[in-house]
Design a protein around this motif. Sequence first.
Motif, mmCIF file in Angstrom:
data_model
loop_
_atom_site.group_PDB
_atom_site.id
_atom_site.type_symbol
_atom_site.label_atom_id
_atom_site.label_comp_id
_atom_site.label_asym_id
_atom_site.label_seq_id
_atom_site.Cartn_x
_atom_site.Cartn_y
_atom_site.Cartn_z
ATOM 1 N N ASP A 289 -9.378 -12.633 -6.758
ATOM 2 C CA ASP A 289 -10.032 -12.174 -7.984
ATOM 3 C C ASP A 289 -9.126 -11.130 -8.639
ATOM 4 N N ARG A 290 -9.446 -10.757 -9.850
ATOM 5 C CA ARG A 290 -8.580 -9.865 -10.639
ATOM 6 C C ARG A 290 -8.328 -8.532 -9.931
ATOM 7 N N LEU A 291 -9.343 -7.932 -9.352
ATOM 8 C CA LEU A 291 -9.189 -6.645 -8.680
ATOM 9 C C LEU A 291 -8.287 -6.764 -7.448
ATOM 10 N N ALA A 292 -8.493 -7.783 -6.650
ATOM 11 C CA ALA A 292 -7.660 -7.987 -5.464
ATOM 12 C C ALA A 292 -6.213 -8.271 -5.854
ATOM 13 N N LEU A 293 -6.037 -9.045 -6.910
ATOM 14 C CA LEU A 293 -4.683 -9.359 -7.378
ATOM 15 C C LEU A 293 -3.989 -8.108 -7.905
ATOM 16 N N GLN A 294 -4.705 -7.287 -8.674
ATOM 17 C CA GLN A 294 -4.130 -6.040 -9.185
ATOM 18 C C GLN A 294 -3.699 -5.149 -8.023
ATOM 19 N N HIS A 295 -4.524 -5.033 -7.012
ATOM 20 C CA HIS A 295 -4.202 -4.230 -5.834
ATOM 21 C C HIS A 295 -2.952 -4.783 -5.130
ATOM 22 N N ALA A 296 -2.881 -6.086 -4.995
ATOM 23 C CA ALA A 296 -1.746 -6.719 -4.319
ATOM 24 C C ALA A 296 -0.437 -6.493 -5.063
ATOM 25 N N VAL A 297 -0.432 -6.663 -6.384
ATOM 26 C CA VAL A 297 0.825 -6.482 -7.116
ATOM 27 C C VAL A 297 1.245 -5.015 -7.141
ATOM 28 N N GLN A 298 0.287 -4.107 -7.132
ATOM 29 C CA GLN A 298 0.641 -2.688 -7.043
ATOM 30 C C GLN A 298 1.228 -2.358 -5.679
ATOM 31 N N ASN A 299 0.668 -2.925 -4.612
ATOM 32 C CA ASN A 299 1.197 -2.683 -3.265
ATOM 33 C C ASN A 299 2.615 -3.195 -3.102
ATOM 34 N N ILE A 300 2.941 -4.284 -3.768
ATOM 35 C CA ILE A 300 4.302 -4.819 -3.690
ATOM 36 C C ILE A 300 5.302 -3.802 -4.237
ATOM 37 N N GLY A 301 4.874 -2.973 -5.169
ATOM 38 C CA GLY A 301 5.748 -1.957 -5.751
ATOM 39 C C GLY A 301 5.932 -0.714 -4.901
ATOM 40 N N ARG A 302 5.171 -0.600 -3.823
ATOM 41 C CA ARG A 302 5.314 0.579 -2.958
ATOM 42 C C ARG A 302 6.678 0.563 -2.283
ATOM 43 N N PRO A 303 7.289 1.736 -2.112
ATOM 44 C CA PRO A 303 8.615 1.780 -1.478
ATOM 45 C C PRO A 303 8.661 1.124 -0.100
ATOM 46 N N ASP A 304 7.585 1.245 0.680
ATOM 47 C CA ASP A 304 7.592 0.655 2.019
ATOM 48 C C ASP A 304 7.482 -0.873 1.993
ATOM 49 N N ALA A 305 7.195 -1.460 0.835
ATOM 50 C CA ALA A 305 7.145 -2.922 0.739
ATOM 51 C C ALA A 305 8.514 -3.532 0.995
ATOM 52 N N LEU A 306 9.566 -2.806 0.672
ATOM 53 C CA LEU A 306 10.921 -3.316 0.874
ATOM 54 C C LEU A 306 11.328 -3.308 2.328
ATOM 55 N N SER A 307 10.635 -2.520 3.138
ATOM 56 C CA SER A 307 10.958 -2.483 4.566
ATOM 57 C C SER A 307 10.031 -3.379 5.372
ATOM 58 N N GLY A 308 9.075 -4.019 4.687
ATOM 59 C CA GLY A 308 8.150 -4.908 5.373
ATOM 60 C C GLY A 308 6.957 -4.203 5.974
ATOM 61 N N GLU A 309 6.767 -2.910 5.675
ATOM 62 C CA GLU A 309 5.679 -2.143 6.268
ATOM 63 C C GLU A 309 4.426 -2.141 5.419
ATOM 64 N N SER A 310 4.522 -2.526 4.149
ATOM 65 C CA SER A 310 3.380 -2.476 3.240
ATOM 66 C C SER A 310 2.379 -3.551 3.589
ATOM 67 N N GLN A 311 1.123 -3.246 3.365
ATOM 68 C CA GLN A 311 0.062 -4.228 3.586
ATOM 69 C C GLN A 311 -0.599 -4.529 2.252
ATOM 70 N N ALA A 312 -0.497 -5.773 1.826
ATOM 71 C CA ALA A 312 -1.059 -6.169 0.523
ATOM 72 C C ALA A 312 -2.523 -6.456 0.575
#
Length: 173
Positions: free
Chosen positions: A150-173
């Motif tokens: 849904d829109r809210l879950a998708l917004q949360h997921a795309v924001q999490n991808i932008g977190r610095p730890d997403a590049l190290s594989g530590e982020s949880q979407a």
Amino acid sequence: MRDRVYNVLFICSGNSARSIMAEAILNQLGEGRFRAFSAGSHPRGFVHPQTLATLQQHQHDAASARCKSWDEFAGPDAPAMDFVFTVCDAAAGEACPAWLGQPMTAHWGFADPAAVSGDEATQHKAFVRTYRDITTRLRLFLSLPLHKLDRLALQHAVQNIGRPDALSGESQA
């Protein structure tokens, strides 16, 4: 919904490196499911030569890469965007135009390889690292089940991808 093509706009202040790379990478990795564009709030007027070299090195078609203003995507004839991602801190802090289509937005900051000084090898290394980081985030984005969220879950997921730890594989979407 699965056959839908999503429009994605990558914004950077200069539109000469990071946003151009993101556009080319998503257009290739998205395999027709995504149509990517890039623009700048204050376009430099040229694509950085090392951007073109890096894209060509990774077998991306860079022939149509050009520096452009975000004004091209704010008018009534512009394609409606589904997603708009800022890829530099300067653009993230600016007041953006009103985008057609009420797109999802997120900030995915990347270091500016064009700002790296030094010899050619040092600059090349910076562009390759930025290319790798953009590719990592785009692969995370492409793995999202867009048709199921849904829109809210998708917004949360795309924001999490932008977190610095997403590049190290530590982020949880």
